[in-house]
Scaffold this active site. Sequence first.
Site, short mmCIF file in Angstrom:
data_model
loop_
_atom_site.label_atom_id
_atom_site.label_comp_id
_atom_site.label_asym_id
_atom_site.label_seq_id
_atom_site.Cartn_x
_atom_site.Cartn_y
_atom_site.Cartn_z
N THR A 34 -24.67 29.06 5.76
CA THR A 34 -26.12 29.21 6.01
C THR A 34 -26.44 30.39 6.95
O THR A 34 -27.42 31.07 6.71
CB THR A 34 -26.78 27.91 6.52
OG1 THR A 34 -25.92 27.27 7.45
CG2 THR A 34 -27.05 26.95 5.38
N GLN A 108 -15.69 23.95 0.96
CA GLN A 108 -16.56 23.36 -0.05
C GLN A 108 -17.53 24.42 -0.58
O GLN A 108 -18.37 24.12 -1.42
CB GLN A 108 -17.36 22.20 0.58
CG GLN A 108 -16.47 21.06 1.06
CD GLN A 108 -17.25 20.03 1.87
OE1 GLN A 108 -17.66 20.28 2.99
NE2 GLN A 108 -17.46 18.86 1.30
N ASP A 111 -18.94 30.73 -2.34
CA ASP A 111 -19.43 32.10 -2.20
C ASP A 111 -18.35 33.14 -1.94
O ASP A 111 -18.64 34.34 -1.92
CB ASP A 111 -20.48 32.16 -1.07
CG ASP A 111 -20.01 31.42 0.19
OD1 ASP A 111 -18.86 31.69 0.63
OD2 ASP A 111 -20.76 30.59 0.72
N HIS A 126 -14.74 23.39 -4.47
CA HIS A 126 -15.82 23.33 -5.45
C HIS A 126 -15.85 24.57 -6.33
O HIS A 126 -16.88 24.92 -6.89
CB HIS A 126 -17.17 23.12 -4.74
CG HIS A 126 -17.27 21.78 -4.06
ND1 HIS A 126 -18.09 21.53 -2.99
CD2 HIS A 126 -16.62 20.61 -4.30
CE1 HIS A 126 -17.95 20.27 -2.62
NE2 HIS A 126 -17.06 19.70 -3.38
N CYS A 134 -14.96 31.60 -20.27
CA CYS A 134 -15.63 31.41 -21.56
C CYS A 134 -15.53 29.94 -21.96
O CYS A 134 -14.47 29.33 -21.90
CB CYS A 134 -14.99 32.31 -22.61
SG CYS A 134 -15.74 32.05 -24.24
N CYS A 159 -19.36 36.05 -23.58
CA CYS A 159 -17.98 36.50 -23.68
C CYS A 159 -17.88 37.74 -24.57
O CYS A 159 -18.38 37.73 -25.69
CB CYS A 159 -17.13 35.37 -24.25
SG CYS A 159 -15.43 35.83 -24.55
N SER A 201 -21.10 18.20 6.91
CA SER A 201 -21.55 16.87 7.34
C SER A 201 -20.63 15.79 6.80
O SER A 201 -20.86 14.61 7.05
CB SER A 201 -22.97 16.62 6.87
OG SER A 201 -23.78 17.71 7.16
N ASN A 225 -20.44 21.08 14.13
CA ASN A 225 -21.47 20.96 13.09
C ASN A 225 -22.80 20.74 13.79
O ASN A 225 -22.83 20.27 14.92
CB ASN A 225 -21.14 19.75 12.18
CG ASN A 225 -21.93 19.78 10.89
OD1 ASN A 225 -22.08 20.83 10.27
ND2 ASN A 225 -22.45 18.64 10.48
#
Length: 257
Positions: A34, A108, A111, A126, A134, A159, A201, A225
């Site tokens: 963030t 997690q 980016d 993730h 594809c 693709c 969290s 956190n």
Amino acid sequence: MNPPPATQTTLDDAAELFRKAKRVVVLTGAGVSTPSGIPDFRSEGSGLWSRDEPMEVASLSIFRRAPERFFNWFRPLASQIFDAQPNPAHTALAEFQFASRQNTIITQNIDGLHQKAGSKHVVEMHGTLSTLSCTQCYKKFPSKEYLKPFIENGLIPLCPNCNGILKPDVILFGEQLPQSAWQAAQRATHQCDLMLVAGSSLEVLPVAGLPIQALDHGAHLIVINNTTTYVNVRADIVITDNVATIIPKIIKRAIHG
Ligand SMILES: [Zn+2]
């Protein structure tokens, strides 16, 4: 009311745990991204989306049935990620990895900012936006050349081999976590003697269970956190503050004394 700032003693104690540790695992969540301008799209009140929307739109079933709905939702997020730069938390963690010993980052986030900051050994729970696959021939492509035209004109990436739809290699709701990442995360967790939870969290299972596994294997635990987590009661050190301010202070002390 804001919590009181971390005292010098707390920062020194945290740095001491880093200095003494032989194997460190850093578990990072949305709060680490963030400060780089990437919204926490899973949590309430992030401004861009209502709470329920991502659960529906960023799901595997919508991607299969109505990919254009997924891509419409995904476009502003992809744009923010594409433009984002690592912040001082990413940089400090990369410096510590470079300066010291065995150190794994379990994230997690999708980016790629830890890697952009220079970190190695990043386990992406993730998935990642840095590649696309594809949906028909399963060939993998680096996102760079596909993402920019998609962000600019909204055209769904296709693709070049078979014209199938290219799916970002991020884990959607309803999709299994990548087995190899989960195994790597568990291995690192069981071997570490210090875990830092940063900007998470700890609400998404099974990743949220990793700190308990680390504690059960005798590791120390630090939690930084801006909201409280369920493992705070068992942590050696808890700092309720912004990771981009606190982590550089701890790492600086840990490296330079
Ligand atoms: Zn294909």
